[in-house]
Design a protein around this motif. Structure first.
Motif, PDB file in Angstrom:
ATOM      1  N   GLY A  41       0.816  -1.205   0.000  1.00  0.00           N
ATOM      2  CA  GLY A  41       0.000   0.000   0.000  1.00  0.00           C
ATOM      3  C   GLY A  41       0.853   1.260   0.000  1.00  0.00           C
ATOM      4  O   GLY A  41       0.570   2.230  -0.715  1.00  0.00           O
ATOM      5  N   LEU A  42       1.904   1.231   0.779  1.00  0.00           N
ATOM      6  CA  LEU A  42       2.792   2.391   0.853  1.00  0.00           C
ATOM      7  C   LEU A  42       3.469   2.640  -0.493  1.00  0.00           C
ATOM      8  O   LEU A  42       3.629   3.783  -0.917  1.00  0.00           O
ATOM      9  CB  LEU A  42       3.836   2.171   1.950  1.00  0.00           C
ATOM     10  N   VAL A  85       2.504  12.603   5.575  1.00  0.00           N
ATOM     11  CA  VAL A  85       1.163  12.764   6.141  1.00  0.00           C
ATOM     12  C   VAL A  85       0.252  11.646   5.656  1.00  0.00           C
ATOM     13  O   VAL A  85      -0.474  11.024   6.423  1.00  0.00           O
ATOM     14  CB  VAL A  85       0.581  14.141   5.746  1.00  0.00           C
ATOM     15  N   ARG A  86       0.320  11.363   4.384  1.00  0.00           N
ATOM     16  CA  ARG A  86      -0.554  10.324   3.835  1.00  0.00           C
ATOM     17  C   ARG A  86      -0.218   8.944   4.392  1.00  0.00           C
ATOM     18  O   ARG A  86      -1.105   8.158   4.692  1.00  0.00           O
ATOM     19  CB  ARG A  86      -0.423  10.295   2.315  1.00  0.00           C
ATOM     20  N   ALA A  87       1.085   8.645   4.512  1.00  0.00           N
ATOM     21  CA  ALA A  87       1.491   7.335   5.018  1.00  0.00           C
ATOM     22  C   ALA A  87       1.003   7.150   6.456  1.00  0.00           C
ATOM     23  O   ALA A  87       0.534   6.076   6.838  1.00  0.00           O
ATOM     24  CB  ALA A  87       3.005   7.196   4.957  1.00  0.00           C
ATOM     25  N   LEU A  88       1.079   8.222   7.208  1.00  0.00           N
ATOM     26  CA  LEU A  88       0.646   8.160   8.598  1.00  0.00           C
ATOM     27  C   LEU A  88      -0.872   8.007   8.673  1.00  0.00           C
ATOM     28  O   LEU A  88      -1.392   7.183   9.427  1.00  0.00           O
ATOM     29  CB  LEU A  88       1.085   9.447   9.326  1.00  0.00           C
ATOM     30  N   ALA A  89      -1.558   8.771   7.864  1.00  0.00           N
ATOM     31  CA  ALA A  89      -3.022   8.756   7.912  1.00  0.00           C
ATOM     32  C   ALA A  89      -3.576   7.425   7.419  1.00  0.00           C
ATOM     33  O   ALA A  89      -4.478   6.854   8.023  1.00  0.00           O
ATOM     34  CB  ALA A  89      -3.581   9.904   7.078  1.00  0.00           C
ATOM     35  N   ARG A  90      -3.032   6.934   6.344  1.00  0.00           N
ATOM     36  CA  ARG A  90      -3.634   5.740   5.739  1.00  0.00           C
ATOM     37  C   ARG A  90      -3.116   4.443   6.326  1.00  0.00           C
ATOM     38  O   ARG A  90      -3.823   3.442   6.357  1.00  0.00           O
ATOM     39  CB  ARG A  90      -3.348   5.728   4.236  1.00  0.00           C
ATOM     40  N   TYR A  91      -1.875   4.431   6.745  1.00  0.00           N
ATOM     41  CA  TYR A  91      -1.286   3.163   7.166  1.00  0.00           C
ATOM     42  C   TYR A  91      -0.666   3.204   8.562  1.00  0.00           C
ATOM     43  O   TYR A  91      -0.079   2.226   9.000  1.00  0.00           O
ATOM     44  CB  TYR A  91      -0.218   2.720   6.150  1.00  0.00           C
ATOM     45  N   ALA A  93       1.954   4.553   9.384  1.00  0.00           N
ATOM     46  CA  ALA A  93       3.392   4.345   9.267  1.00  0.00           C
ATOM     47  C   ALA A  93       4.106   5.691   9.192  1.00  0.00           C
ATOM     48  O   ALA A  93       3.749   6.542   8.382  1.00  0.00           O
ATOM     49  CB  ALA A  93       3.708   3.527   8.019  1.00  0.00           C
ATOM     50  N   ASP A  94       5.063   5.854  10.060  1.00  0.00           N
ATOM     51  CA  ASP A  94       5.897   7.045   9.999  1.00  0.00           C
ATOM     52  C   ASP A  94       7.023   6.745   9.011  1.00  0.00           C
ATOM     53  O   ASP A  94       7.253   5.597   8.646  1.00  0.00           O
ATOM     54  CB  ASP A  94       6.476   7.357  11.372  1.00  0.00           C
ATOM     55  N   CYS A  95       7.697   7.771   8.565  1.00  0.00           N
ATOM     56  CA  CYS A  95       8.831   7.497   7.691  1.00  0.00           C
ATOM     57  C   CYS A  95       9.926   8.538   7.827  1.00  0.00           C
ATOM     58  O   CYS A  95       9.703   9.653   8.270  1.00  0.00           O
ATOM     59  CB  CYS A  95       8.376   7.365   6.239  1.00  0.00           C
TER      60      CYS A  95
END
Length: 347
Positions: A41-42, A85-91, A93-95
């Motif tokens: 997904g990421l 922001v999207r990775a955190l919101a959807r999954y 997951a921080d990066c």
DNA sequence: ACTTATTTGCCGATTGGG
DNA sequence: CACTCCCAATCGGCAAAT
């Protein structure tokens, strides 16, 4: 790099030379690991920004956003923030993101500070030199303990020192190819492109014995299991291997490898097993204390790209149908559903 | 038939992430 | 958290083959 400055897009303001390569490393914000599905997904999320995404399983990726920057009208740092922001919101997951002018520098930039942030290294000779100068030799990507030790023995303990060293000296110490590469990398040069769909070139696995194994029969048994698993993985990924490599690790930590090229690329367990047995037999191990055996399928290529040589042996045809059926059963019911079926077909 | 350049095979060594 | 071991994957270099 200077190609397509896009001066017709007046909206793009003056900014430092584009540092358009992103290295993204994901961390699960909670929980131990990133699942494969989440990772997929990421990657899809990254692909919304640019098609030039190189997956670095299991939890990282490289992006080339030089094209995307003009399209979105954001600079790379803004794109990175958006992705975060999207990775955190959807999954959840921080990066950590490193932005630089090439993959190596992007990686190093990402690893240069605390996780969970976006760092940019301007694509500017001065900035790059300053960034690299005081790093230890081992900080260079591709320089591990062995190379670092060699370099240090010649007083080349920092990237800055290495950058100043003459090419010929580095080549004398490290060899022609390695010397040239270190010479470039120490200057921040990394011609490696971001390669979408970077294909794996080999796959393998290892079996470690509980205690040092002296029995050839047990070793063959392990090789059969490895070959079977390897064959299954190859077939599942639609690939065939040009060759097979056997590695034997001994009790004292040393190891020996032997490899063999197939007459024709294959993914079939019987061929893999036969090759593994042949390599093992050729080693002629006498009273060897074997700690582990490993098989690696090399020269991977797409199964559909190789011309199939028809088998005229009805036994082979039958064996392949059985193999296909076993694959399906395993896919449906799990690996334990069917044992090492190929055992009966190997001499 | 011979020389040379490029590819392929083979094997040990190394890297880097877990 | 540092450390070591583990291990998949790739690389370098030499020799044989083309």
């Amino acid at each position: 790099m200077s190609a397509g400055e896009g001066r017709h897009l007046a909206a793009v303001p003056d900014r430092p030379p584009a540092a358009g390569v992103l290295y993204v490393h994901f961390h699960p914000v909670a929980g131990p690991a990133l699942t494969e599905d989440t990772y997929d997904g990421l990657l899809a999320l990254l692909a919304e920004v640019t098609p030039v995404v190189q997956a670095l399983p299991p939890d990282a990726a490289l992006l080339d956003v030089r094209g995307a920057v003009r399209y979105f009208g954001h600079d790379p740092a803004e794109l990175a923030a958006l992705l975060r922001v999207r990775a955190l919101a959807r999954y959840g997951a921080d990066c950590t993101v490193g932005i630089a002018g090439n993959p190596m520098l992007a990686r190093m930039t990402a690893h240069d500070g605390p996780p969970g942030s976006v760092r940019t290294l301007p694509d500017d000779a001065q900035a790059v030199a300053a960034f690299l100068a005081r790093k230890p030799a081992a900080a260079l990507y591709g320089v591990g303990p062995a190379t670092a030790r060699t370099l240090c023995a010649y007083g080349l303990d920092s990237v800055g020192r290495i950058a100043e060293a003459p090419l010929s000296a580095l080549q004398r110490v490290l060899g022609a190819a390695a010397g040239r590469r270190i010479h470039e990398r120490a200057r921040g040069i990394d011609p490696t492109p971001v390669t979408p769909d970077a294909r794996v070139r080999s796959m393998g696995s290892e079996h470690r014995f509980g205690s040092d194994e002296l029995d050839p029969h047990r070793r063959r048994r392990a090789l059969l299991a490895l070959a079977d698993g390897l064959g299954l993985r190859l077939r599942q990924s639609g690939q065939v291997a040009r060759g097979l490599k056997l590695t034997v690790r001994y009790a004292d930590g040393s190891s020996t490898t032997r490899s063999r090229t197939f007459p024709e690329p294959t993914a079939h367990t019987p061929e893999l097993t036969a090759a593994a047995y042949a390599l093992h037999a050729a080693l002629g191990l006498q009273r060897a204390r074997v700690r582990a055996v490993a098989l690696r399928a090399e020269g991977l290529c797409d199964a559909q790209l190789v011309a199939h040589q028809l088998s005229f042996d009805p036994e082979d045809e039958k064996a392949r149908r059985v193999e296909a059926a076993v694959d399906r059963a395993r896919a449906r019911f799990g690996m334990a559903a069917v044992g090492l079926a190929s055992a009966h077909h190997v001499a």
